[in-house]
Design a protein around this motif. Sequence first.
Motif, PDB file in Angstrom:
ATOM      1  N   PRO A 264       0.867  -1.064  -0.130  1.00  0.00           N
ATOM      2  CA  PRO A 264       0.009   0.019   0.041  1.00  0.00           C
ATOM      3  C   PRO A 264       0.630   1.321  -0.009  1.00  0.00           C
ATOM      4  N   LYS A 265       0.305   2.359  -0.664  1.00  0.00           N
ATOM      5  CA  LYS A 265       0.919   3.609  -0.642  1.00  0.00           C
ATOM      6  C   LYS A 265       0.707   4.365   0.643  1.00  0.00           C
ATOM      7  N   GLN A 266      -0.525   4.178   1.065  1.00  0.00           N
ATOM      8  CA  GLN A 266      -1.014   5.055   2.536  1.00  0.00           C
ATOM      9  C   GLN A 266      -0.242   4.522   3.386  1.00  0.00           C
ATOM     10  N   LYS A 267       0.505   5.516   4.251  1.00  0.00           N
ATOM     11  CA  LYS A 267       1.436   5.084   5.328  1.00  0.00           C
ATOM     12  C   LYS A 267       1.103   4.393   6.287  1.00  0.00           C
ATOM     13  N   GLU A 268      -0.113   4.382   6.782  1.00  0.00           N
ATOM     14  CA  GLU A 268      -0.581   3.267   7.920  1.00  0.00           C
ATOM     15  C   GLU A 268      -0.623   2.297   7.236  1.00  0.00           C
ATOM     16  N   GLU A 269      -1.093   1.909   6.149  1.00  0.00           N
ATOM     17  CA  GLU A 269      -1.593   0.685   5.646  1.00  0.00           C
ATOM     18  C   GLU A 269      -0.322   0.117   5.122  1.00  0.00           C
ATOM     19  N   LYS A 270       0.655   0.933   4.841  1.00  0.00           N
ATOM     20  CA  LYS A 270       1.902   0.499   4.427  1.00  0.00           C
ATOM     21  C   LYS A 270       2.725  -0.472   5.628  1.00  0.00           C
ATOM     22  N   GLU A 271       2.587   0.360   6.748  1.00  0.00           N
ATOM     23  CA  GLU A 271       3.319  -0.140   8.019  1.00  0.00           C
ATOM     24  C   GLU A 271       2.587  -1.465   8.581  1.00  0.00           C
ATOM     25  N   LYS A 272       1.234  -1.536   8.519  1.00  0.00           N
ATOM     26  CA  LYS A 272       0.409  -2.565   8.770  1.00  0.00           C
ATOM     27  C   LYS A 272       1.188  -3.898   7.763  1.00  0.00           C
ATOM     28  N   TYR A 273       1.117  -3.542   6.493  1.00  0.00           N
ATOM     29  CA  TYR A 273       1.572  -4.700   5.594  1.00  0.00           C
ATOM     30  C   TYR A 273       2.999  -5.156   6.145  1.00  0.00           C
ATOM     31  N   LEU A 274       4.070  -4.297   6.532  1.00  0.00           N
ATOM     32  CA  LEU A 274       5.300  -4.563   6.592  1.00  0.00           C
ATOM     33  C   LEU A 274       5.519  -5.233   7.984  1.00  0.00           C
ATOM     34  N   PHE A 275       4.847  -4.962   8.978  1.00  0.00           N
ATOM     35  CA  PHE A 275       4.645  -5.419  10.402  1.00  0.00           C
ATOM     36  C   PHE A 275       4.212  -6.910  10.260  1.00  0.00           C
ATOM     37  N   LYS A 276       3.117  -7.058   9.386  1.00  0.00           N
ATOM     38  CA  LYS A 276       2.644  -8.472   9.012  1.00  0.00           C
ATOM     39  C   LYS A 276       3.667  -9.235   8.561  1.00  0.00           C
ATOM     40  N   LYS A 277       4.246  -8.780   7.437  1.00  0.00           N
ATOM     41  CA  LYS A 277       5.306  -9.584   6.623  1.00  0.00           C
ATOM     42  C   LYS A 277       6.356 -10.146   7.491  1.00  0.00           C
ATOM     43  N   ALA A 278       6.888  -9.049   8.371  1.00  0.00           N
ATOM     44  CA  ALA A 278       8.032  -9.235   9.419  1.00  0.00           C
ATOM     45  C   ALA A 278       7.535 -10.174  10.458  1.00  0.00           C
ATOM     46  N   PHE A 279       6.314 -10.307  10.864  1.00  0.00           N
ATOM     47  CA  PHE A 279       5.705 -11.265  11.917  1.00  0.00           C
ATOM     48  C   PHE A 279       5.680 -12.669  11.189  1.00  0.00           C
ATOM     49  N   LEU A 280       5.347 -12.718   9.959  1.00  0.00           N
ATOM     50  CA  LEU A 280       4.979 -14.005   9.232  1.00  0.00           C
ATOM     51  C   LEU A 280       6.452 -14.687   8.913  1.00  0.00           C
ATOM     52  N   ILE A 281       7.476 -13.917   8.528  1.00  0.00           N
ATOM     53  CA  ILE A 281       8.906 -14.433   8.422  1.00  0.00           C
ATOM     54  C   ILE A 281       9.262 -15.101   9.660  1.00  0.00           C
ATOM     55  N   PHE A 282       8.960 -14.165  10.540  1.00  0.00           N
ATOM     56  CA  PHE A 282       9.324 -14.809  12.024  1.00  0.00           C
ATOM     57  C   PHE A 282       8.846 -16.271  12.293  1.00  0.00           C
ATOM     58  N   LYS A 283       7.540 -16.254  12.112  1.00  0.00           N
ATOM     59  CA  LYS A 283       6.638 -17.424  12.567  1.00  0.00           C
ATOM     60  C   LYS A 283       7.088 -18.589  11.441  1.00  0.00           C
ATOM     61  N   ALA A 284       7.260 -18.132  10.085  1.00  0.00           N
ATOM     62  CA  ALA A 284       7.590 -19.435   9.237  1.00  0.00           C
ATOM     63  C   ALA A 284       8.826 -19.823   9.287  1.00  0.00           C
ATOM     64  N   ARG A 285       9.712 -19.351  10.439  1.00  0.00           N
ATOM     65  CA  ARG A 285      11.131 -19.574  10.588  1.00  0.00           C
ATOM     66  C   ARG A 285      11.967 -19.528   9.357  1.00  0.00           C
TER      67      ARG A 285
END
Length: 747
Positions: A264-285
């Motif tokens: 997403p281009k909108q700042k808050e939505e982009k941060e939500k996307y990036l945090f979710k990605k970091a979380f899933l990378i961590f959980k997926a080992r």
Amino acid sequence: MKFKAIFLILFSPLWTSCLKTEERLKKTSHVNMDSYDDQLISSNTLEVKEKDRNKSSHELLFSTKTEFKQSIADSFKKAIGLINEKRYKEAISVLNSFDARAYEVEDYRLYYIAKAHLMNSNPGSAIKIIEKLEEEKQSILKNDALILAGDAYFSTGQYDKATQYYEKAFQSDEKTSLRKTSLLLKIAQSYELSEKTIKAREKYAKILREFPDSIEAQEALNGMRRLVPQFVIPEEWKWDRVEKFEKNRLFEEALAELETIQIPKQKEEKEKYLFKKAFLIFKARKSISESLKILMKLISNRKSKLSLDAILLSASCYKKLGDYKKARVLLQLYLKRYPESKDKGDVLTRLLELDLTEGRWNFIVKNYSKFDNEKTFLDDNQKHKVMRALGFSSFLIGDISKALQYFDRLRRGENDQMEQAGYNYWYSMTLLKKGNRVKPAEILRSIIQNYPLSYYAMLSMFKLKEIGESIDVKMVDDENSEKNIERDSCEYFPDKIKILLNAQMQREAEREIETWIGESLKEIEGKPDAIVGILRCSDYANIVFRRVQTKFNKYLSYYPYKDILVFWKILYPLIFIDDVREFSLKFNVSPYLVMSVMRQESSFNSQATSLEGATGLMQIMPQTGQNISKLLGEEFDRFLLYDRRVNIKFGTYYLSRLLDKFGGNEILALASYNGGPRNVENWLKRRWTDQMDLFVELIPLEQTRNYVRRVLTSYARYSFLYDKKIDNVLEIFSRRPLPNFKEDPSF
């Protein structure tokens, strides 16, 4: 002939069998048949053929009935085999040969006749049979019949009629999402073929959004593209799919789906996307460093709404990497940056866990004592964790008076039986350090008496022997301890279930047992011997065990003698014992230790799957299973872990490897089985203590700490119930960690 009339009324389903027996007796016996009826009732001995010479008429009838039930089971097995071979007419012929005595399984007979007709391209006949099946009001096949009727109408092109049956089945079905998605797909396809495009799209969309991990998801996507050739999954659906994958612990799939979403281009939505990605990378080992790189950008922006969550996740990443210093810095940053956060109690206990892991006993006593008061922001559970840490830290630094205060408060305020026994034990250990022997001995005896054969009762026995004190607790009534209550059969099941079991119709039998247990639980509660017999019925015992376990836990407050013994054997049954003994002998592990692990891991459910993906009776992770298969030189498929023999074999082998790694130390092997070998290696390297009772209490992972205590409780009880000894369990507490443990790169 009045007796024959009475017999016909009472036992009409068996009357044909009676007549056949009577005819055989006429041919083979010298008995006057005019008086046969009276002899039949009184069960006088008849002189018949050599093989029946010593049987009474009652026994003959019982034998005939048993043979008949087995013949039905054999016929079912044959018919289903013929259906699988696509020899449908022969299967129908076999099923039509049943007579009125097969009334218990009439619903299954009708169902498989209808199924054979449908598969033989004869839907009209199938529908007629299904109409008869619908009259079987008590059958658990009602929904199966609705689906079969839908299939029959679908095959004749009557899509509206098919949809009605599918919808009805969908509304009343209480089974898993697997069944739901299958029905949804059938409904969608029926709507599509009846040219009700909007309704078809709604059903396909429901599958794609709510069940993205299902087998039917790809079929639903194909269906949507038939209706809308240029169809692509909308972005908002993709977020739903990510959440569903994540909820089902399918982190790799969730990450793959997320990466199809445009950033997403909108700042808050982009941060939500990036945090979710970091979380899933961590959980997926995946790469933790990549996850940390994303998180650090979010943390640097103090105005970000996700900065707080990013700090906590980053701390977890560093903890996973073993960098406790950086994890601590981040948690302290959180408390400094967000002093009014509602989560600060959770953050404080995370810091406490790090300090415990590193063995910072003096630091804990100095810095956490201020949180031990009524006005603190901690909730009750967090207060308990702090007080527990202060008690053991004081004990370890030799502050006896403080340790006594904390353990005394903990034992008086604890409701959980195991925890209460534990704090009583450590209160007595602290008194021993003070030089007092009389009071500790009294407390230890009370633990043995009040918490029969529990982990802390075993510890108390060991400690009493160590200090030269007598136990003086009667644990068993020798006169009754040998009472034989084992029956390795399923004789207590209703005839319908017996027939299905003998026909090897496992799925059908399991459903019937589930229903029967629910309806008959109150009745069989008063027949504990019957329950023990049922619990020896292998594959289906877990259904019974789950239902009765909570009913009889109250009997664990008493030692297993006299009438209590049978209830203990219900709660600690020898399910799958033949397989367990085979592999225990092969891999040199106590069968009772394997039984204890299995009981704790899955409650004997061979189909159990944890949120993390651990599978089967002994909850083997797929990656661990793959490693074991290589070491054993066997082929591997993760679905093999649902096979009970494979799972018991792999679990027992893994346990033997862990025991070998840690020099036969059961406590360390069990902690590794649950918490992972790497964690145990890390804890041992910190050299907290060489006393195994204290080592267990200092395990930082609460789940692993509880796991070790519960499995050892089961081990003691199994050993006592079936081996009449507990010395093997007491020896566990005399072991000390080896200076060096074996490296095992396979795990």
